[in-house]
Design an enzyme around this catalytic site. Sequence first.
Site, PDB file in Angstrom:
ATOM      1  CB  SER B 137      74.446 -12.881  21.993  1.00  0.00           C
ATOM      2  OG  SER B 137      74.229 -11.771  22.848  1.00  0.00           O
ATOM      3  CE1 TYR B 150      79.340 -13.667  24.516  1.00  0.00           C
ATOM      4  CE2 TYR B 150      77.837 -11.797  24.413  1.00  0.00           C
ATOM      5  CZ  TYR B 150      78.057 -13.151  24.577  1.00  0.00           C
ATOM      6  OH  TYR B 150      76.991 -13.980  24.805  1.00  0.00           O
TER       7      TYR B 150
END
Lengths: 441, 245
Positions: B137, B150
Amino acid sequence: MKLSGWGRYPVADCALSAPRDDAALAALLAEGTPLIARGNGRAYGDSALNRQRTVSTRHFNRMLDFDTKTGVLTAEAGVLLGDVIAAFLPHGWFPAVTPGTRFVSLGGMAAANVHGKNHHLDGGFRNFVDWVEVMGEDGTVTRASRDENPDLFDWTLGGMGLTGVILRLAMRLRRVETGWIRQRAIAAPDLSAAMAAFEAGHDAPYSVAWIDCLSSGARLGRSVVMLGEHAPLDHLPTRFRRLPYGPPPKRGRSMPFNAPGFALNRWTVSAFNALYYRMGARKAGTTYVPWDSYFYPLDSVLGWNRIYGRRGFIQFQCVLPEGAAREGLTALLKTIAAAGQGSFLAVLKKMGADGGRFSFPMPGYTLALDFPVTDKVLTLMDELDRITLDHEGRFYLAKDARLRPETLHTADPRAGEFASMRRQTGAAPAFASLQSERLGL
Amino acid sequence: MSGGAVLILGARSDIGLAIAQAFAAEGHAIQLAARDPDTLEAARNDLALRHGVDVSLHAFDALDYDSHEAFLDALPVLPEIAVCTVGFMGEQTESETDMNAARLVMRSNFEGPASILGLIANRFEARGNGIIVGISSVAGDRGRATNYVYGSAKAGFTAWLAGLRNRLAGSGVHVLTVKPGFVATAMTEGMDLPERLTAQPQAVGRAVLRAVNARRNVIYVKPVWWLVMLVIRSIPEAIFKKMRI
């Protein structure tokens, strides 16, 4: 979110949801806000618009089963017809009924009970749907077929999504040896010649005519009538046999911007029409055409709906019963030619009988035209409505964006029955579109 | 027209299914692996009907590390391409106060993927070929207040993939790192995402297919993200720490 139908008129600010499964859809229904399902937005007007809640079926996009013996495909409602063709034509199967675009969802096809170029022999999509599964206002899913819940089946095929949300269906495909269409074009100098060509070509599996709506006088209704059939392999010219299912569809150019309002006018359209007719007359005779350019000539121009410019366009499509067709079509064409409003693509087609409780087709002739949205055109449409009423015709709701309720209910007493059925079953408060509200359905 | 099998780990995700569609369209057999494979029946039928390829379903729990060897042994064939789309965003605020919630995010985005891909890498290396695709990501490119738990797990995964690529260069095994940016999926539903920066899952599928065919090392699905993250990475920490982005 601003949404419209394919005609880009009207535009409405709609709350759009895209549930991922039956349970999520049932939860939306439980909230009690009236909603309408929306597939790929190919109905032209306001059939799939609801400001409070429009429900996209794009997550219901899976093919579930195919029976290679019977050709029955089971699929979710959001699957596009073009995906069905891409998956099954290479194995020798083609949709039994297809409208003029392959970008429709299967749910939308069922809701509108779409018709194709073979309607005069085979009837509408309904005849090739074995069953549909519909979610009702209480969230329960009912399977409806000719034997099981036949009333729901009959109202749903052609019911414009107003009996519940169509979730899944089983449809029959037909066997074809090739993806090529053997086409015979007939130049018809006037309406009588066009109708005679349809009558003479009644046995052809497919028939349709492009009609010039601006010509008048002796040329009123001049057309190019196109008859077609699936070409058997051994009829195919040898150079095509190598690719019996045709080349894959052209990816297409897209219309990158809205055309300025003046691009389509009486003169450009009539020049186009004259050219098209002359080319049709010159090419008259038999040719082999790939399936995509035969059935979906406009799909190769992605976003062709922008050719009418920012204000969008509206379609007019009616069907006139056999007995009144000649007189009625003459009156419609005279009125259109006199108004001088160029319709870029006007289509004439002979129709056969159809089933269902609220389906559009009936034996006779259907005429479909599109016009840019202007005040003059809206007045013209009212005039065309009146002529249709005078000749006991009906209107196609998948194309409609502006019909008046009294016109619909006078033309088609089934509309009132449809509305009272919806009140009785409880569907009325749960399922509504801008169209159903406008037309009192 | 059959290509080698493609294993999708975390196949219930929108990105995983879109990647499966893209490779199936090229004739690759597909192995879908997820915790409840029964829920993937419709997806399996759809892939098989649309593309005429073999599709198999496999139970797989990314967090049950001890099961990973057995999971690989049970596959019908060691795949040619393994794609890991396993991930879990969690709630940043919850991760700040509840260490168990934070650990679940860290394990789902780093430990689990590294465990299964590590085993696959060894098998690919022994075989002498294979392609590993890790969906990481942009959140891992720099820690930000709004999603650093995250983001840090994804940063770990990104670094892990880079190291694996480095280790296996010359072995015949290729490693692709994918940083999708915003994608319109179940995970981001309801979030107000800028349209220009948001990709559809289908676009991720096509981008991964292209990148695999071209043996790319690291891709951003929408090229504009490369620029966005370059800018974000270049802001000096003294300034960055006071920003809210």
